[in-house]
Design an enzyme around this catalytic site. Structure first.
Site, PDB file in Angstrom:
ATOM      1  N   THR A 161      40.210  47.404  56.681  1.00 15.25           N
ATOM      2  CA  THR A 161      41.478  47.369  57.403  1.00 15.25           C
ATOM      3  C   THR A 161      42.036  48.792  57.446  1.00 15.25           C
ATOM      4  OG1 THR A 161      41.821  45.126  56.633  1.00 15.25           O
ATOM      5  CG2 THR A 161      43.767  46.306  57.446  1.00 15.25           C
ATOM      6  N   CYS A 190      45.145  41.938  50.167  1.00 16.69           N
ATOM      7  CA  CYS A 190      45.369  42.280  51.577  1.00 16.69           C
ATOM      8  C   CYS A 190      46.837  42.246  52.018  1.00 16.69           C
ATOM      9  CB  CYS A 190      44.543  41.358  52.467  1.00 16.69           C
ATOM     10  SG  CYS A 190      42.782  41.701  52.319  1.00 16.69           S
ATOM     11  N   LYS A 219      49.396  45.048  50.666  1.00 16.67           N
ATOM     12  CA  LYS A 219      49.147  46.429  51.114  1.00 16.67           C
ATOM     13  C   LYS A 219      49.203  46.542  52.640  1.00 16.67           C
ATOM     14  CE  LYS A 219      44.087  46.542  51.467  1.00 16.67           C
ATOM     15  NZ  LYS A 219      44.017  46.727  52.909  1.00 16.67           N
TER      16      LYS A 219
HETATM   17  P1  NAD Z   1      36.813  46.065  47.232  1.00 18.92           P
HETATM   18  O1  NAD Z   1      37.782  46.911  46.515  1.00 18.92           O
HETATM   19  O2  NAD Z   1      36.468  44.718  46.701  1.00 18.92           O
HETATM   20  O3  NAD Z   1      35.447  46.851  47.410  1.00 18.92           O
HETATM   21  C1  NAD Z   1      35.348  48.137  47.884  1.00 18.92           C
HETATM   22  C2  NAD Z   1      33.997  48.685  47.427  1.00 18.92           C
HETATM   23  O4  NAD Z   1      33.752  49.918  48.076  1.00 18.92           O
HETATM   24  C3  NAD Z   1      33.918  48.949  45.938  1.00 18.92           C
HETATM   25  O5  NAD Z   1      32.769  48.323  45.406  1.00 18.92           O
HETATM   26  C4  NAD Z   1      33.796  50.484  45.847  1.00 18.92           C
HETATM   27  O6  NAD Z   1      33.002  50.909  44.746  1.00 18.92           O
HETATM   28  C5  NAD Z   1      33.123  50.793  47.158  1.00 18.92           C
HETATM   29  N1  NAD Z   1      33.299  52.166  47.631  1.00 18.92           N
HETATM   30  C6  NAD Z   1      34.413  52.937  47.610  1.00 18.92           C
HETATM   31  N2  NAD Z   1      34.153  54.128  48.193  1.00 18.92           N
HETATM   32  C7  NAD Z   1      32.872  54.095  48.612  1.00 18.92           C
HETATM   33  C8  NAD Z   1      32.039  55.013  49.309  1.00 18.92           C
HETATM   34  N3  NAD Z   1      32.500  56.199  49.693  1.00 18.92           N
HETATM   35  N4  NAD Z   1      30.770  54.673  49.556  1.00 18.92           N
HETATM   36  C9  NAD Z   1      30.294  53.465  49.172  1.00 18.92           C
HETATM   37  N5  NAD Z   1      31.045  52.539  48.519  1.00 18.92           N
HETATM   38  C10 NAD Z   1      32.308  52.864  48.256  1.00 18.92           C
HETATM   39  O7  NAD Z   1      37.370  45.941  48.720  1.00 18.92           O
HETATM   40  P2  NAD Z   1      37.418  44.632  49.661  1.00 18.92           P
HETATM   41  O8  NAD Z   1      38.353  43.637  49.103  1.00 18.92           O
HETATM   42  O9  NAD Z   1      36.033  44.245  49.996  1.00 18.92           O
HETATM   43  O10 NAD Z   1      38.119  45.265  50.941  1.00 18.92           O
HETATM   44  C11 NAD Z   1      37.475  46.219  51.747  1.00 18.92           C
HETATM   45  C12 NAD Z   1      38.290  46.400  53.002  1.00 18.92           C
HETATM   46  O11 NAD Z   1      38.287  45.183  53.760  1.00 18.92           O
HETATM   47  C13 NAD Z   1      39.757  46.744  52.778  1.00 18.92           C
HETATM   48  O12 NAD Z   1      40.196  47.598  53.783  1.00 18.92           O
HETATM   49  C14 NAD Z   1      40.449  45.402  52.897  1.00 18.92           C
HETATM   50  O13 NAD Z   1      41.785  45.519  53.301  1.00 18.92           O
HETATM   51  C15 NAD Z   1      39.628  44.735  53.976  1.00 18.92           C
HETATM   52  N6  NAD Z   1      39.645  43.284  53.924  1.00 18.92           N
HETATM   53  C16 NAD Z   1      39.533  42.644  52.733  1.00 18.92           C
HETATM   54  C17 NAD Z   1      39.523  41.248  52.691  1.00 18.92           C
HETATM   55  C18 NAD Z   1      39.423  40.516  51.395  1.00 18.92           C
HETATM   56  O14 NAD Z   1      39.602  39.299  51.391  1.00 18.92           O
HETATM   57  N7  NAD Z   1      39.149  41.171  50.285  1.00 18.92           N
HETATM   58  C19 NAD Z   1      39.621  40.509  53.883  1.00 18.92           C
HETATM   59  C20 NAD Z   1      39.712  41.205  55.090  1.00 18.92           C
HETATM   60  C21 NAD Z   1      39.726  42.586  55.102  1.00 18.92           C
END
Ligand code: NAD
Length: 442
Positions: free
Chosen positions: A122, A261, A264
């Site tokens: 996002t 989500c 933030k």
């Molecule tokens: P998360 O925190 O669970 O996972 C993020 C991962 O990215 C971590 O494992 C971290 O080690 C890794 N990471 C960070 N920097 C990196 C890099 N440079 N290279 C490779 N890996 C890297 O995050 P999430 O909950 O999966 O959310 C990810 C995105 O998706 C966010 O923007 C969030 O808002 C969006 N989103 C999340 C959800 C949800 O339900 N969690 C739903 C829709 C959208």
């Protein structure tokens, strides 16, 4: 079969990579956390998500899914690089894009041929253009690339289902042909696909989350009014939800929204709006109501117990919602913090979130089951609506507690049944008696 590199193996990245692999593609999931990658290679998942483990194992066995900590191993040869890293809140509520920057740079430096970069994290409106400028600056090869925004709408707890059966797939790009190639990846799902421009796609994600948070804050405000005027918000929501223009989803009064989500994303939208000269008053009210909701719960408990100091409060549920172990911005943790601030002692239980909770909670006794949470408690609070809490032996619970105060923060119990068991039942928006009826007839 296409090759897809997915950067970030959190809830979104791991589900995305695994599901694309299950659809017959080759997916390489990349994460900078070497421990996470090592565990994934051993088949150990970093979090709890129903149905995901089996899917990961199956696709690894089939040779379609692999893990690495280095973009230089995952990106060359891939036609798509999906950015699925975190975008947490920065100091002022803005989205912190440092992980996105690092991911975009690593992708640019690793690409060896034409590439479609898919922004699934996002990201604030305009980030797609910024990612394109990073790739343009950092790439080592002259091959064509395009950036497509593909916001993700999956819900933790049903992420695999949501990925495989989405209500819609949103794609945004200034390069329509590139958006079409991403659309092809989703074609097997048979979902509606909306292709629009980059910024509009980015906005659809923020507007959707802000709207859902608004629905919850709205019904919580109605709940407070119900309490004063003698109506039952559960029935009110049911009656409202039967109207197709309104819909029943996200109309559950309770202790408010949390998770990784909504908090933030609403904050980030409020921030981007206000720094661009808008006055996002509704978004601010939505956040205010949500914050107050936790405080109101604690106030109700203080009132019921005649003070919180030296009381023992049992907390049922720690994750921000059922079917996940995600504790980020969990209302339960905030309530525990408020209780401890007033010198109450807390014992708690959660079906899956306790290992994570043990790392972040201080001074809380974590119990092995809900009955141990009830043991000797002055009050019980339901903070997460796990199914297993709906079927508890409440007669036994009633015998175990020291004082029978039941604060149902998720409105999962029938007030009359609980009162019949001699609980002092306090819900959210469910008028305690009919004192206010007199107000109507007066
Ligand atoms: P998360 O925190 O669970 O996972 C993020 C991962 O990215 C971590 O494992 C971290 O080690 C890794 N990471 C960070 N920097 C990196 C890099 N440079 N290279 C490779 N890996 C890297 O995050 P999430 O909950 O999966 O959310 C990810 C995105 O998706 C966010 O923007 C969030 O808002 C969006 N989103 C999340 C959800 C949800 O339900 N969690 C739903 C829709 C959208």
């Amino acid at each position: 079969m296409r090759t897809i590199a997915v950067v970030g193996t959190g809830y979104v990245g791991l589900v995305t990579g695994t599901c694309f692999a299950d659809l017959g593609n080759r997916a390489v999931c990349i994460d900078t956390d070497p421990e996470r990658v090592a565990k994934l290679r051993e088949g150990i998942l970093p979090f709890y998500e129903p149905g995901l483990e089996e899917l990961v194992h199956r696709n690894v066995r089939a040779g379609r899914l692999s893990f690495t900590s280095d973009c230089r191993e995952g990106v060359p040869g891939a036609g798509f690089a999906v950015i699925a890293v975190g975008t947490p809140s920065g100091q002022e509520g803005e989205a912190d894009l440092s992980y996105v920057r690092a991911a975009a740079e690593a992708i640019a430096e690793s690409m060896t041929g034409p590439l479609v970069v898919v922004n699934k994290s996002t990201m604030p409106i305009g980030t797609g253009d910024w990612v394109a400028s990073i790739i343009e600056r950092k790439r080592q090869v002259p091959d064509a690339f395009a950036v497509v925004s593909n916001p993700e709408f999956m819900r933790e707890g049903s992420a695999v289902h949501d990925f495989m059966s989405p209500d819609r797939v949103v794609l945004g790009s200034d390069d329509h042909a590139a958006a079409e190639t991403v659309a092809e990846l989703y074609r097997p799902l048979g979902a509606s696909i909306l292709i629009t421009d980059l910024r509009t796609a980015e906005m659809i994600k923020y507007a959707s989350n802000a709207f859902l948070a608004t629905k919850v804050s709205f019904i919580n405000e109605i709940a407070a009014i119900c309490e004063q005027l003698g109506a039952d918000v559960k029935e009110v929501a049911r009656g409202m939800g039967m109207d197709r223009r309104i819909g029943a989803a996200f109309l559950e009064a309770g202790i408010g929204w949390g998770g990784s989500c909504f908090p933030k994303d609403v904050k980030a939208l409020e921030h981007m709006a206000s720094v661009h000269g808008c006055h996002p008053q509704l978004l601010r009210a939505v956040m205010d109501i949500n914050r107050d909701q936790r405080r109101l719960i604690v106030q109700k408990l203080r009132q019921a117990l005649g003070g919180l100091e030296d009381t023992l409060v049992g907390v049922l549920g720690l994750s921000f919602k059922p079917n996940t172990d995600d504790l980020r911005e969990s209302p339960a943790l905030e309530i525990i913090h408020l209780l401890q601030h007033e010198r109450a002692r807390v014992q708690a239980y959660d079906p899956v979130a306790m290992p994570g909770a043990a790392k972040v909670l201080r001074g809380v006794t974590l119990c092995e089951d809900p009955y141990l949470v009830a043991q000797g408690a002055d009050a019980l609070i339901v903070t997460t609506e796990w199914n297993e809490f709906k079927q508890l032996d409440m007669r036994r619970i009633r015998e175990l507690v020291r004082r029978p105060v039941l604060l149902d923060g998720r409105n999962i119990y029938d007030p009359a049944a609980m009162r019949a068991l001699d609980f002092v039942y306090i819900g959210v928006g469910r008028a305690a008696g009919n004192s206010s009826r007199s107000l109507i007839s007066a």
